[in-house]
Each structure stands twice: as structure tokens, then as C-alpha cells.
Design a protein around this motif. Sequence first.
Motif, short mmCIF file in Angstrom:
data_model
loop_
_atom_site.label_atom_id
_atom_site.label_comp_id
_atom_site.label_asym_id
_atom_site.label_seq_id
_atom_site.Cartn_x
_atom_site.Cartn_y
_atom_site.Cartn_z
N PHE A 12 87.23 72.65 87.19
CA PHE A 12 86.52 72.79 88.46
C PHE A 12 87.49 72.86 89.63
O PHE A 12 87.33 73.68 90.54
CB PHE A 12 85.57 71.59 88.64
CG PHE A 12 84.85 71.58 89.94
CD1 PHE A 12 83.74 72.39 90.15
CD2 PHE A 12 85.28 70.78 90.99
CE1 PHE A 12 83.07 72.39 91.36
CE2 PHE A 12 84.61 70.77 92.21
CZ PHE A 12 83.51 71.58 92.39
N THR A 15 89.11 76.28 89.69
CA THR A 15 88.18 77.31 90.19
C THR A 15 88.07 77.24 91.70
O THR A 15 88.10 78.28 92.39
CB THR A 15 86.80 77.12 89.55
OG1 THR A 15 86.92 77.21 88.13
CG2 THR A 15 85.83 78.19 90.04
N MET A 16 87.95 76.04 92.26
CA MET A 16 87.82 75.90 93.70
C MET A 16 89.12 76.31 94.41
O MET A 16 89.08 76.93 95.48
CB MET A 16 87.47 74.46 94.06
CG MET A 16 86.13 73.99 93.53
SD MET A 16 84.77 75.09 94.02
CE MET A 16 84.82 74.92 95.79
N PHE A 19 89.14 80.05 94.33
CA PHE A 19 88.18 80.59 95.30
C PHE A 19 88.74 80.55 96.71
O PHE A 19 88.62 81.51 97.48
CB PHE A 19 86.88 79.80 95.23
CG PHE A 19 86.02 79.97 96.45
CD1 PHE A 19 85.34 81.17 96.68
CD2 PHE A 19 85.90 78.97 97.38
CE1 PHE A 19 84.57 81.33 97.81
CE2 PHE A 19 85.13 79.12 98.52
CZ PHE A 19 84.46 80.31 98.74
N TRP A 20 89.37 79.43 97.07
CA TRP A 20 89.89 79.31 98.44
C TRP A 20 91.03 80.30 98.68
O TRP A 20 91.17 80.84 99.77
CB TRP A 20 90.34 77.89 98.70
CG TRP A 20 90.74 77.65 100.12
CD1 TRP A 20 92.00 77.51 100.62
CD2 TRP A 20 89.85 77.56 101.23
NE1 TRP A 20 91.96 77.33 101.97
CE2 TRP A 20 90.65 77.36 102.39
CE3 TRP A 20 88.47 77.63 101.38
CZ2 TRP A 20 90.10 77.23 103.65
CZ3 TRP A 20 87.93 77.50 102.63
CH2 TRP A 20 88.73 77.30 103.74
N ARG A 23 89.21 83.88 98.67
CA ARG A 23 87.84 83.89 99.19
C ARG A 23 87.54 85.22 99.90
O ARG A 23 88.46 85.92 100.35
CB ARG A 23 87.61 82.73 100.15
CG ARG A 23 88.49 82.71 101.39
CD ARG A 23 88.34 81.38 102.10
NE ARG A 23 89.06 81.31 103.36
CZ ARG A 23 90.34 81.03 103.48
NH1 ARG A 23 91.06 80.79 102.38
NH2 ARG A 23 90.91 80.98 104.66
N LEU A 126 74.75 76.88 96.40
CA LEU A 126 76.17 76.60 96.17
C LEU A 126 76.51 76.70 94.69
O LEU A 126 77.58 77.21 94.31
CB LEU A 126 76.51 75.20 96.70
CG LEU A 126 76.42 75.03 98.23
CD1 LEU A 126 76.66 73.58 98.61
CD2 LEU A 126 77.42 75.93 98.93
N GLY A 127 75.60 76.22 93.82
CA GLY A 127 75.86 76.32 92.38
C GLY A 127 75.90 77.77 91.91
O GLY A 127 76.74 78.14 91.09
N TYR A 130 79.17 79.28 92.90
CA TYR A 130 80.25 78.80 92.03
C TYR A 130 80.25 79.56 90.70
O TYR A 130 81.31 79.98 90.20
CB TYR A 130 80.07 77.30 91.79
CG TYR A 130 81.03 76.72 90.78
CD1 TYR A 130 82.34 76.40 91.14
CD2 TYR A 130 80.63 76.47 89.47
CE1 TYR A 130 83.22 75.87 90.21
CE2 TYR A 130 81.50 75.95 88.54
CZ TYR A 130 82.80 75.65 88.92
OH TYR A 130 83.67 75.12 88.01
N HIS A 133 81.64 83.09 91.11
CA HIS A 133 83.10 83.14 91.18
C HIS A 133 83.73 82.87 89.82
O HIS A 133 84.75 83.47 89.48
CB HIS A 133 83.61 82.12 92.20
CG HIS A 133 85.09 82.19 92.42
ND1 HIS A 133 85.67 83.15 93.23
CD2 HIS A 133 86.11 81.46 91.91
CE1 HIS A 133 86.98 82.99 93.23
NE2 HIS A 133 87.27 81.98 92.43
N ARG A 134 83.13 81.97 89.04
CA ARG A 134 83.67 81.71 87.71
C ARG A 134 83.59 82.96 86.83
O ARG A 134 84.47 83.22 86.01
CB ARG A 134 82.87 80.58 87.04
CG ARG A 134 83.26 79.18 87.47
CD ARG A 134 84.62 78.78 86.95
NE ARG A 134 84.66 78.82 85.50
CZ ARG A 134 84.34 77.80 84.72
NH1 ARG A 134 83.95 76.66 85.26
NH2 ARG A 134 84.42 77.91 83.41
#
Length: 416
Positions: A12, A15-16, A19-20, A23, A126-127, A130, A133-134
Amino acid sequence: MSTTKRAGAAAFEDTMRDFWATRPVRPRSGGKVGGVSAAIGLRYGIDPILVRVAFILAAIYGGAGVVLYLLGWLLFPKESEPVPGMAKPRPEPTSGTLAVILVLLLLPSVLWLISSPAIIGLAVGLGAFYLIHRTYGDRNAVLAATAPATAAPGATAPGTAAPVPEATQAGENTWVYPGAEQTAAAEQKSPPAWDPLGVAPFAWDLPEPSEPEQPEPEQPKRRWITWGTLLLAAFAGGLTSALGAPLHISLTFALGTIGLGLILGSFLRGGRGLIAAAVPLAAAAMIAAMMPVDTYSGEIGEHEVHPDTAGELASDYQLSAGTITLDLRGMEIADDEEVTTSASVGVGDILVQLPENVDITARCKSELGDVQCLHSVASGGSADQTATDLGADGPGGGRLNLDLQVGMGSVEVTRG
């Protein structure tokens, strides 16, 4: 179990972080408001129109779409002005003034969502982002260029003169300057001015002809997504209605099926025709949810009542859509008589005119609209007023009880 939890937390976090770093970037052209939908569409290869529809639907049901859009506007950088010589404009962060405005808009919105069931919509949004993006994080990923360009070996800094090379003596009365060997070699490799037979070895060193690029195949039109989803939506709405569910519940199930079709179509590049069905269906579901449950009599139109006696006044009047007018000015009520009646309209108006001297107790309610219940006035959502008036002669002269309710429209009770 602890090892699995640590691995999940690490995945997790990765992934975040990814993403950042990659983005979406709000483009300078193609956006409608802040460019958030266009940025998401370009970043993950999704049709921006479908992203806008998702934001609109999330905004209609609870307002979560507004908060998600403001968050994207605040966190996604914007494409900068194009610079000559740069292949791709560098993204720049949101300006300070705009960031302050967005934060001021976000604070009350988030506080309101936390105190209402609409917080579920925010969590679902938000889910879903996520998971997108995954699954599609490798599409169109571009890292922001933050490292300064390094100078090539031997390059001079801007504003400084290049050093003048010194000559060295190769022999008596012979001086060789740096770079002279490269110049001589280049002269030896240059083609002769006249070579009709083409005997120079480098004259045949020609580039191989490249094969012509094949045109990209056209994406197949997946119309089956639209028609298949519409059939499933009709089946879902009809099934829930047959099981006895209210109209707005059946419409919600149908709208949810169309929403799933839009999500599927965003990945398969199809289903754009579902937008034309989703917008009016969402409006119909909202109207049906505001209408009282007991107003679905199926009757539509104008209904006027002019009773002369209390016996001619029915105990209940209903319309699904239209106007109910109760003109009671000529109705006679005995001094010791009490009359009760009610009226309900799904979409429309209720107008009541009362005699001068009758004692009246009226409850007037509108789920969305205006209420004028004698001297009590209200408007907006869930306008509910109760008024009691004894008439010009005070107590006596008969008593009348009214219960008036509309889903969307107005209720007006006047005397005389």
C-alpha cells in the motif's frame, strides 16, 4: 499473519508513493472547470467524459463528488507554459491563492460529509481511485523533472569564455594545434567533388530503407456494452418493482446498474451512450425519492372540488402529478360539526380556500417547494408548517381539519 500484514502495508505504501510521484497533471486545455477529469483521463487512459459523469453522480448522491473534485484540484499539479526546446512542459503546483480558496471550500464540505451517511460515498470514491491506480498505474506515467541538468565533460559554464587551446611543436617549424587531427580525419572522410564511378568506399554507406509504419487499427465500437447494460438496468428495476419496492428504490437499482456499465465501459472504451440514460434516470430517482410514498395513485391532471355541504367533501384526495384545488368558501358547516380531509400530490400544487368563520387547523408540508399555511410561510427542503385560526368571529362556526402534503411543489391555504 504479522508478515502478511507488513507485506500488505508495504504494498500500500509503495502504491501511494508511486501515485504521488506520477499523479495526474491538469492540462492547460481540454478541462471544463479545474481540469481534474481531463487529468485523470489522460493519466490512466480513460475517457474524460466518463470521469465527469462519475463526479456528477457522486455529487448528486450525498455530495462526495464535490469533495473529491476539490481534492484533485488541490493536489494535482497544473501543466506549465510550454518552453522552447523542452519536449514536455514541466508540471507546476497549484498557486497559493487558489490553494487557500480550495482549502476554505473543503473544510465545511468534509465536516458535513463526516456528520452524514454520505461519508460512505467519499470512502468508495477514494477506494475506486486506489484500485484504478493499482491496475492502470503504468499507463502514461511521467515523472516530474526535478534534477538539474548536469554539464557535459569539458563544457563551460554560462558567461565564461572558453579557454584558448595552446599549440604544441611537433617538429622543426611545425606546430600542431589541438583538434587538428580530428579536422584532418574529417577532411579525409569527406566525399570527393567528382566521383562518377562511385569508387569511394563510403559512397555506398547508405542507410537502409525503413519499412513504412503501419496505421494503428481502429478501436472496435463496443455497442454491446450500452445495450447490454440498458437491458440489465431494466431487468433490475423491474425485478425490484415486482418485489414491492417503491419507485425510487427501483430507479436507484437501475441507475446503479448503469453506473457499473459506465465503469466497465471506461476500461473497454465503450458505453458512452449510457450517459444519455444516466442523467434523466438520476433526476427521476431524485424526484421519486422526494415524493410521499402514498401518492402513487397513477392519476395526473387538475382536480377541483366545490362542495356545498360537509357531506360532499371526501376524506382524501390524491394525485401523482397535477393540482388539487379545494374551494370551500361556499361549504356550510354546523356549529358543533367537525370535518377532516387530506390531500396529497406527488409533483404539483395544492390550493385551499376557506370560509370566513370556520375554525381551522391545517398541516401543510412540501418535501421540496413552498408552503403558505395561512399566516405561516416556509420554503426549501422539507417545509412543514402547522397553523390554527379561529376565523373572524372567534371560536365557533364549525371546525375543519386539513392535512396537505406534496412531494415537489407548493401548498397554499388562504381564507376568504
